[in-house]
Design an enzyme around this catalytic site. Sequence first.
Site, PDB file in Angstrom:
ATOM      1  N   GLU A 134     -10.467  18.262  21.488  1.00  0.00           N
ATOM      2  CA  GLU A 134      -9.441  17.835  20.525  1.00  0.00           C
ATOM      3  C   GLU A 134      -8.478  16.841  21.169  1.00  0.00           C
ATOM      4  O   GLU A 134      -8.027  15.894  20.523  1.00  0.00           O
ATOM      5  CB  GLU A 134      -8.682  19.034  19.948  1.00  0.00           C
ATOM      6  CG  GLU A 134      -9.568  20.128  19.331  1.00  0.00           C
ATOM      7  CD  GLU A 134     -10.625  19.640  18.351  1.00  0.00           C
ATOM      8  OE1 GLU A 134     -10.472  18.552  17.775  1.00  0.00           O
ATOM      9  OE2 GLU A 134     -11.639  20.359  18.167  1.00  0.00           O
ATOM     10  N   GLU A 183     -17.297  12.282  16.408  1.00  0.00           N
ATOM     11  CA  GLU A 183     -17.687  13.606  16.886  1.00  0.00           C
ATOM     12  C   GLU A 183     -18.758  13.556  17.980  1.00  0.00           C
ATOM     13  O   GLU A 183     -18.633  14.241  18.991  1.00  0.00           O
ATOM     14  CB  GLU A 183     -18.129  14.493  15.719  1.00  0.00           C
ATOM     15  CG  GLU A 183     -17.001  14.819  14.733  1.00  0.00           C
ATOM     16  CD  GLU A 183     -15.810  15.541  15.360  1.00  0.00           C
ATOM     17  OE1 GLU A 183     -15.908  16.000  16.519  1.00  0.00           O
ATOM     18  OE2 GLU A 183     -14.761  15.640  14.684  1.00  0.00           O
TER      19      GLU A 183
HETATM   20  N1  BES Z   1     -12.538  17.424  13.708  1.00  0.00           N
HETATM   21  C1  BES Z   1     -13.169  18.656  14.062  1.00  0.00           C
HETATM   22  C2  BES Z   1     -12.731  19.836  13.255  1.00  0.00           C
HETATM   23  C3  BES Z   1     -13.167  19.860  11.820  1.00  0.00           C
HETATM   24  C4  BES Z   1     -14.457  19.724  11.481  1.00  0.00           C
HETATM   25  C5  BES Z   1     -12.276  20.098  10.840  1.00  0.00           C
HETATM   26  C6  BES Z   1     -14.836  19.782  10.151  1.00  0.00           C
HETATM   27  C7  BES Z   1     -12.664  20.148   9.520  1.00  0.00           C
HETATM   28  C8  BES Z   1     -13.943  19.985   9.167  1.00  0.00           C
HETATM   29  C9  BES Z   1     -12.901  19.025  15.520  1.00  0.00           C
HETATM   30  O1  BES Z   1     -12.631  17.942  16.356  1.00  0.00           O
HETATM   31  C10 BES Z   1     -14.148  19.657  16.015  1.00  0.00           C
HETATM   32  O2  BES Z   1     -15.119  18.975  16.152  1.00  0.00           O
HETATM   33  N2  BES Z   1     -14.117  20.958  16.253  1.00  0.00           N
HETATM   34  C11 BES Z   1     -15.261  21.727  16.651  1.00  0.00           C
HETATM   35  C12 BES Z   1     -15.148  22.190  18.074  1.00  0.00           C
HETATM   36  C13 BES Z   1     -15.517  21.131  19.060  1.00  0.00           C
HETATM   37  C14 BES Z   1     -15.406  21.645  20.456  1.00  0.00           C
HETATM   38  C15 BES Z   1     -16.865  20.560  18.871  1.00  0.00           C
HETATM   39  C16 BES Z   1     -15.307  22.917  15.742  1.00  0.00           C
HETATM   40  O3  BES Z   1     -14.322  23.167  15.054  1.00  0.00           O
HETATM   41  O4  BES Z   1     -16.338  23.586  15.716  1.00  0.00           O
HETATM   42 ZN    ZN Z   2     -14.317  16.912  16.980  1.00  0.00          ZN
END
Ligand code: BES
Ligand code: ZN
Length: 973
Positions: free
Chosen positions: A401, A423
């Site tokens: 993040e 991502e």
């Molecule tokens: N931006 C995402 C979170 C997100 C994803 C919010 C989809 C709403 C909808 C965040 O940066 C993310 O990718 N989080 C991952 C964890 C990460 C370590 C890959 C998650 O929430 O699983």
């Molecule tokens: Zn992410």
Amino acid sequence: MAIAACVRQIVTKPMQQGRIGVRHEVAWMAQTLRGYSAPVAAAERLTRSGLKSDAIPASNAERMGLAALATSATSAGICRRRVGRRYNTVATATATLEAPTEILRKDYQQPSFFIREVTLTVRIFDGRTEVASRMLLEKNTGGSLPLDGEDLKLKKVLLCGKELKEGEGYTLEKEKLIISADALEAGDSTDLWLETEVEIEPEKNTQLSGLYFSGSMYCTQMEAEGFRRFTYYLDRPDVMAKFTSVRLEADESKCPILLSNGNRIDSGKLEEGRHFAVWSDPFAKPSYLFAVVAGDLASIQDKFITKSGREVHLEIFAAKEDKDQLWHAMRSLQNSMKWDEERFGLEYDLDIYNIVAVKDFNMGAMENKSLNVFNTSLTLAREDTATDDDYERIEGVIGHEYFHNWTGNRVTCRDWFQLTLKEGLTVYRDQEFSADMGSRARKRIEDVRILRAAQFPEDNGPMSHPIRPEKYAAIDNFYTATVYNKGAEVIRMYETLLGRDGFRKGMDLYFERHDGNAVTCDDFRSAMQDANGRDLSQFERWYLQAGTPTVTATDAWDAETGTYSLTLKQTVPDTPGQMDKLPMQIPVRVGLLDRESGKELMRDTVLELCEESKTFELKLDETPSGRPVPSLLRGFSAPVKLEYDYSDEDLSLLAGFDTDSFNRWESMQRLGSKAVLDAFKTEDIDSFQPDATFMDAMKRIVQDKVTDDLSLIAYALILPTESTLMQQAKPPIDPTRLHEARNRVRKVIATELEDDMRKRYDELTPKDDEKYVIDGPSSSQRRLRNVLLAYLCTSGDAKAAELCGKHFKTAKGMTDKLAAFSCLCNIPDSQEAKEAIEQFLADANGDANVIDKWFASQARADVDDLLPRVKKLMEHPEFSLKNPNRLRSVVSVFISSPQFHLPDGSGYDFALEMIPKVDALNPQVAARMANGAFRTWRLLDEKRQKMILDRLADLSKAGLSKDAAEIVSKMQA
Ligand code: BES
Ligand code: ZN
């Protein structure tokens, strides 16, 4: 394209492909993949300038998309109305057999207006919240302005200070507020200010998207499309605005803490015990990065001095009772900030960085500008509540993040089809961070394990999609292992092809060109290409084509001339809606080993396979004793399946001598797969014996005292996950039998190597007075010991129960305790297990993350009567359908267990019952559940296929949400 054709595309375009996965599910899977949760299968589980035309894609495919649009959309009303992010919303409450309407990547159009500045006033009251917004518009293509809104009660609309009335200046549709072109044109002043007032009910928001209430706080989740559930807006990432003033008002005793993005510029008291804070964020951002948190929270504080000397105030908030579990997150944040400066030269850009841990959260964590919101399961850690894996995962996610601040926030996505731009890249960055903080070799193995167990099945199932999808109905369904993990592998290939320095040059150019903009994957590829003077046009196929390519290697050895030649051939499989694919650009890192001595015969080389087939002549640096043994796809240099006709002896040699630690592990995996699949094919599984070469190799590993990184030994001992094996076995597959086959091989290993394993286990057992330390070597030691424990317990007899019971009672930290607990759950009738089940819950002392572990271990137990046990767990007072973590720890965990596939279909019935129930509360979570449950159905035997298809047909009549309906419909296609 004629108007009629355009309309047809919008309304009737059949759905063909797609695929879910979702990161948090992947994290859950990772938990199971570590191995010592054990005989159980792999869980199936896991500014202004910038927005003008220069932010629009510069390269081929995107241009083609735009060109297609230019000729098709013309001035046709219906197409025009589709500008931006429109859904032809599928009613959530009506039964439908039809696929939800899809949005296509090629249909991208710029917004009719930009929003340049926003001021918000958010007044929180018990049961209702008022949101007033004031937006400065800038005409772009012009026309009407369709603002997104969902579950909003509209109170007022003003344009340039003049109130508009419905039908006179605006129209209201179910999920749109459309400001008429006439009204917008009539505004005579140069500054076009639009104001709206709405009311929302965060306390009733069970979807956890938008503003919602969670125990001790109000908080928001806006990505991807939650902002429209907060206020009317152009809720799309290419609309970047400065949120110059966000005023929050609430009751001071209930919400003493009021947070939003950027800097706090004012605060004070109001009447009736209320107070306010005003926040201002100097960076323009898309709505999905906006956040608000209001509640009664505790916090810890520290600082970070950036390389240019800026002092950043770091603060992490949580519910009061969790305050003592925040320091690991703080250290992880500081490590992340330092790492990004050192590795990528990227510095933090504000004076404040806040993180809030919330217990009800759909995902793992969210990168809102300067106000990250985290799931408590990925924030809180104390040695008695979190395992070593939790500690590592928290560090990785905090990094992830934080890294988004540059890859995602400063440079964001033009549209959601570009999701992997932020991502995939950020996962690559967090993987690299974790590799540098711990063991690179181990990290690579872990990441590939996850890829194979979560992404390969996705790529080979009904939801298969390229890392940059071509269409979607609900974008939330596309936060997948493909977009994330395969996306990260694609970024890693740039690094492999360009070298680390070349990759860094590309990154530097990417930021130089696009800082402050919303861009595309093609922009990223162009930066990599231009910075290195390389043609990367073929590389675009990794963004266009779905499916896992297979690379087949054959070789020839000419002893006389000493020439070794290697032929590599690639095939890219057909996937739903995509046939006849073109060859990819595949970097294949190879080495050669001497068959006798195991010595390296050649320096590690990267071969580039760009054709369907190519033969490479490899130059040897040393004279070999005979035909060399190739070490192929070292470090897993591309996300492909590599086939080569290895003999067991070749694999055993590679497992012992390869200089590439990944391939040492890989060779053991190949031997392990072979053993399990051989068992799977034999009539009488119970009497199956694996080949001696494999057993010898396993024995050598248990006895290995040379390898320092004990995790590498641990991973070498873990058989491939069932989900990975499902991809290797030939359909139709009986998953119950596959599970039995894997268990049989585990049992033979455990029986034959019992003495060696027990000896090593004892050597690794900490002394009574030994302190529990959380660091790399100690956690590797625990990992190996816990893998051995799981083997030693496969018998399930009294001796096993006793050993586990002792392991449990003497455990000093959560890692060991949970490892023992999981094993005990597999022998639930033992006295030791009964006591542990009570003890574990009592020790949890109300800690939700620990209670989740208590539920999850039981819900994935390898017992025959798992389903009734799961149903019983759901009657426990601590169980709740509303909390996603709890739901995952029981329902999703069960759904990924082998017992889900019981031949009588009772597991499937359970899914059929749960999915609509969950969907009524939380569509995102329900959609993931449906996907997790059924995505592998085509690989199963006929009887199970039929049972699943029947359930899917029932689900498609259940009036599901758009999210869940998309999954169910794609499953059936
Ligand atoms: N931006 C995402 C979170 C997100 C994803 C919010 C989809 C709403 C909808 C965040 O940066 C993310 O990718 N989080 C991952 C964890 C990460 C370590 C890959 C998650 O929430 O699983
Ligand atoms: Zn992410």
